[in-house]
Design a protein around this motif. Structure first.
Motif, short mmCIF file in Angstrom:
data_model
loop_
_atom_site.label_atom_id
_atom_site.label_comp_id
_atom_site.label_asym_id
_atom_site.label_seq_id
_atom_site.Cartn_x
_atom_site.Cartn_y
_atom_site.Cartn_z
N THR A 179 0.89 -1.17 0.00
CA THR A 179 0.00 0.00 0.00
C THR A 179 0.92 1.21 0.00
OG1 THR A 179 -0.23 0.59 2.35
CG2 THR A 179 -1.56 -1.29 1.55
N THR B 8 -7.75 6.40 7.31
CA THR B 8 -8.66 5.34 7.75
C THR B 8 -9.78 5.97 8.55
OG1 THR B 8 -6.89 3.69 7.82
CG2 THR B 8 -8.83 3.26 9.19
N ARG C 215 -10.57 1.70 4.93
CA ARG C 215 -9.71 2.57 4.13
C ARG C 215 -9.72 2.14 2.67
NH1 ARG C 215 -4.08 3.96 2.71
NH2 ARG C 215 -2.97 2.00 3.10
N HIS D 199 -9.79 -2.96 4.01
CA HIS D 199 -9.48 -2.20 2.81
C HIS D 199 -10.50 -2.52 1.73
CE1 HIS D 199 -5.77 -2.32 5.12
NE2 HIS D 199 -5.37 -1.25 4.46
N PRO E 128 -7.02 2.20 -0.07
CA PRO E 128 -5.59 2.51 -0.22
C PRO E 128 -5.30 3.17 -1.56
CG PRO E 128 -5.97 0.17 -0.54
CD PRO E 128 -7.30 0.76 -0.15
N TRP F 233 -9.57 9.77 -0.23
CA TRP F 233 -9.54 8.40 -0.77
C TRP F 233 -9.45 8.43 -2.28
CZ3 TRP F 233 -13.93 5.42 2.29
CH2 TRP F 233 -13.45 5.12 3.58
#
Ligand code: AMP
Ligand code: MG
Length: 328
Positions: free
Chosen positions: A28, A93, A116, A62, A118, A88
């Motif tokens: 990530t 997060t 989240r 994720h 990534p 994003w």
């Protein structure tokens, strides 16, 4: 030598491993994660086992995009929507109320879930190929330094992980910023790759930063992100003297030489010249700690950066690295 990074075949293979209940180390933009199918409690349990992480410590789920939040969370408050829109995919997060797709194994029994999207293209390609959510803590043994390259993951976990996706070195280098948006006022549970200043600019209001979270967060243990070597923090202008004193006392000393002293010389076993740029420092931080361990240092002398921008996350990690170690 050309670096080998993930291709389509690797991504398909990794998605297959996730579907079969296996563990995949994935790149990530923050650090490498140890991923499992978020909806497979047995696979999630293996993450805890491999890391040696207490099962009560929640993981981050994720997903491939904010439009996929349905099912993973109950509702998306306005502040969460705003932050997701701005940051994003990226190193942010959000803690929200847990949706039906999230097993309690992934949240350490909590009714909230950390989510989240990534920013790394390989992580996004894996999420797209897999189609579901991937729970992934950092791909290191509990309490230790997070890996920022595929080589670091292999050195740390070896055969305990079924597949390692190589996406090159991580761009950000420290973990995501965790923001709890379940309360009246959003609060930062862990500083990270998105700065407090940027979050506040988007929200148009100050963010609460509780000293201790009501939730048990691994990053809040006194010792975390810790290399084998003991870490000692001193004022920047004391680093050289402290390091040389420790060396005279017989230590194998590693030094984080602050950028304010570019010409300084120091008698030490190994020296890291800390970059003046905070993004470069964050990107290099965990690698510096690992390299000093590999060079046999038993003590690392460092100082804290100014706690602004990414300096807040770097200082947080250095304090934890210097925190009292569990007695065994
Ligand atoms: P890591 O162990 O580096 O993967 O970090 C994951 C972080 O997310 C940890 O600090 C977790 O405690 C935190 N986290 C995950 N879920 C929650 C939650 N529901 N509430 C608060 N923090 C959470
Ligand atoms: Mg971690």
């Amino acid at each position: 030598m050309a670096r080998v990074t993930a291709n389509t075949i690797d991504i398909e293979k990794a998605a297959g491993v996730l579907r079969a209940g296996g563990l995949v180390a994935l790149p990530t933009e923050t650090v490498y994660g140890l991923g499992a199918n978020a909806e497979d409690p047995a696979a999630v349990a293996r993450i805890f086992q491999v890391k040696g992480r207490p099962p009560s410590h929640p993981l981050i789920v994720h997903i491939g995009g904010a439009e996929q939040l349905d099912g993973w969370v109950q509702d998306v408050p306005r502040a969460a929507r705003l932050l997701a829109e701005h940051f994003w995919p990226g190193p942010l997060t959000l803690v929200l109320r847990r949706g039906p797709r999230v097993p309690l194994e992934a949240t350490g029994g909590l009714e909230t879930v950390a989510v989240r999207v990534p920013g790394h293209p390989v992580a996004l390609a894996l999420l797209a190929a897999f189609g579901g959510g991937v729970t992934a803590p950092s791909a290191n043994r509990f309490g230790q330094v997070s890996p920022t390259t595929a080589e670091d993951v292999r050195a740390e976990l070896g055969d305990a992980v079924d597949f390692v996706l190589d996406g090159g070195p991580c761009e950000v280098g420290v973990e995501s910023t965790i923001v709890d948006v379940t309360g009246e006022v959003p609060s930062i549970l862990r500083p990270g790759g998105v700065t407090r200043e940027d979050l506040e600019a988007v929200l148009g209001a100050p963010l609460a930063v509780p000293a201790t979270s009501p939730v048990r967060v691994p990053g809040q243990h006194p010792s975390h992100y810790a290399p084998r070597a003991r870490v000692v923090l001193v004022e920047p202008d004391q680093v050289v003297a402290e390091a040389e004193l420790a060396r005279e006392r017989g230590h194998h000393v590693g030094v984080f030489l602050p950028p304010a002293f570019p010409g300084a010389t120091v008698e030490a076993h190994a020296v890291v010249r800390v970059p003046a740029s905070m993004p470069a420092y964050a990107r290099g931080l965990y690698g510096f700690l690992r390299r000093l361990d590999e060079q046999g240092c038993d003590l690392i002398v460092a100082s804290l950066p100014v706690e602004e921008g990414l300096g807040l996350a770097i200082a947080n990690r250095l304090r934890r690295a210097a925190g009292p170690r569990p007695t065994v």
